[in-house]
Design an enzyme around this catalytic site. Structure first.
Site, PDB file in Angstrom:
ATOM      1  N   SER A  72      13.677  11.754  28.784  1.00 52.27           N
ATOM      2  CA  SER A  72      14.889  10.927  28.758  1.00 52.27           C
ATOM      3  C   SER A  72      15.625  11.161  27.439  1.00 52.27           C
ATOM      4  O   SER A  72      15.065  11.737  26.502  1.00 52.27           O
ATOM      5  CB  SER A  72      14.513   9.449  28.892  1.00 52.27           C
ATOM      6  OG  SER A  72      13.769   9.051  27.750  1.00 52.27           O
ATOM      7  N   THR A 110       6.150   4.864  39.780  1.00 55.14           N
ATOM      8  CA  THR A 110       5.111   3.898  39.384  1.00 55.14           C
ATOM      9  C   THR A 110       5.155   2.664  40.282  1.00 55.14           C
ATOM     10  O   THR A 110       6.235   2.094  40.490  1.00 55.14           O
ATOM     11  CB  THR A 110       5.351   3.437  37.918  1.00 55.14           C
ATOM     12  OG1 THR A 110       5.276   4.581  37.088  1.00 55.14           O
ATOM     13  CG2 THR A 110       4.329   2.403  37.492  1.00 55.14           C
ATOM     14  N   ASP A 139      16.027  13.912  31.827  1.00 54.83           N
ATOM     15  CA  ASP A 139      15.990  12.814  32.792  1.00 54.83           C
ATOM     16  C   ASP A 139      17.114  11.821  32.454  1.00 54.83           C
ATOM     17  O   ASP A 139      17.217  11.362  31.308  1.00 54.83           O
ATOM     18  CB  ASP A 139      14.613  12.140  32.676  1.00 54.83           C
ATOM     19  CG  ASP A 139      14.347  11.134  33.774  1.00 54.83           C
ATOM     20  OD1 ASP A 139      14.894  11.301  34.884  1.00 54.83           O
ATOM     21  OD2 ASP A 139      13.573  10.187  33.526  1.00 54.83           O
TER      22      ASP A 139
HETATM   23  P1  13P Z   1       8.619   5.013  36.574  1.00 53.69           P
HETATM   24  O1  13P Z   1       8.710   4.705  35.121  1.00 53.69           O
HETATM   25  O2  13P Z   1       8.774   3.796  37.413  1.00 53.69           O
HETATM   26  O3  13P Z   1       7.396   5.776  36.912  1.00 53.69           O
HETATM   27  O4  13P Z   1       9.889   5.914  36.941  1.00 53.69           O
HETATM   28  C1  13P Z   1      10.055   7.144  36.325  1.00 53.69           C
HETATM   29  C2  13P Z   1      11.379   7.726  36.617  1.00 53.69           C
HETATM   30  O5  13P Z   1      11.920   7.552  37.692  1.00 53.69           O
HETATM   31  C3  13P Z   1      12.016   8.517  35.573  1.00 53.69           C
HETATM   32  O6  13P Z   1      13.300   8.898  35.914  1.00 53.69           O
END
Ligand code: 13P
Length: 282
Positions: A49, A210, A84
């Site tokens: 990210s 998650t 991301d």
């Molecule tokens: P989580 O943190 O819920 O696993 O999602 C990760 C995600 O979608 C990163 O873009």
């Protein structure tokens, strides 16, 4: 080998499985994921990210770290380094110029036409640099880089328009998933996922891996998802293991403390690779 995600996701689409995106936070995290993917002969997408990039020092540092580990650890599986939720053309450009092989341009906070305009700008540059591009329609809910967002389900017609007008490589249609922990049961709209899949014909991405049950994940793959993102689950597994280690050992060696969570990360990575059907798919 560092590659973009086009071939690995098109192969996943043909073979009806999904490639995991695991988000990275530091050296140990990245090393653990790469080693486990190599052991399982699984291609992998390393997600970073904007916040994690800043934390690690910047785009160049992240790209150098990943390239260095691939070389030093003799990683032979295909590895994609993916920005991301890039929030602007500028952050995507910086990532591409530093050696990222894939970017997500998340302009989903804008009206559809503006979203399309920004995606097109990113794609123009990405083509010159052989970088793959992911876009988002609707809003994935929950927390990303400390910001809380409500879920907004993607409209089928919006997905179709964006894909036709931009020629984006993969699409993340928000269909009820959230980043971080789910409050209550996840409400994923599989019917709409299936229709979007039939209409757009490109690999679909599921954010917020998650907290989704194995059954939901399998259902998603059956309905057109070929890339699933996991971040929080690795963080939970790592921090639980490190907390236990610190309670039980009085060492102050940072290498021992940080790496005490590595087995926990590897266990999650192995489970997801097998669940997604990505083992031995390199
Ligand atoms: P989580 O943190 O819920 O696993 O999602 C990760 C995600 O979608 C990163 O873009």
């Amino acid at each position: 080998m560092l590659v973009n995600a086009i071939e690995m996701l098109n192969k996943a689409k043909k073979g009806n499985y999904a490639v995991p995106q695991f988000n990275i936070n530091n050296l140990e995290w990245t090393k653990a994921i790469l080693e486990e993917c190599e052991d399982n002969d699984s291609p992998v997408i390393l997600g970073v990210s904007e916040g994690a990039t800043k934390y690690m020092g910047g785009y160049n540092t992240v790209a150098s770290l990943v390239k260095g580990l691939i070389k030093d650890l003799n990683i032979n599986v295909s590895v994609c380094l993916h920005l991301d939720h890039g929030k602007s053309f500028d952050s995507c450009k910086k990532a591409m110029e530093s050696g990222f092989t894939s970017v997500m341009i998340d302009a989903s906070m804008y009206e559809l036409d503006e979203n399309i305009k920004i995606v097109k700008e990113v794609i123009n540059l990405a083509k010159q640099k052989n970088v793959s591009v992911e876009a988002e329609v609707g809003h994935v809910g929950g927390i990303e880089d400390s910001e809380e967002v409500d879920v907004l389900y993607a409209e089928i017609s919006d997905c179709k328009k964006l894909v036709i007008e931009t020629n984006v490589n993969f699409l993340a249609p928000a269909l009820g998933s959230v980043h971080g922990e789910y409050k209550g049961e996840p409400k994923i709209n599989f019917e709409r996922m299936n229709e979007i899949n039939k209409i757009v014909g490109i690999p679909l991405v599921l954010h917020g891996g998650t907290g989704l049950s194995d059954e939901i994940i399998k259902n998603s793959i059956e309905n057109g998802i070929n890339k699933i993102n996991f971040n929080t689950e690795l963080q939970m597994a790592w921090s639980q293991a490190v907390r236990m280690f610190i309670e039980n050992y009085s060492t102050y060696d940072p290498r021992k403390i940080i790496s005490s969570g590595v087995i926990a990360i590897k266990n999650v990575v192995r489970h997801k690779i097998n669940l997604l059907g990505c083992a031995n798919k390199n």
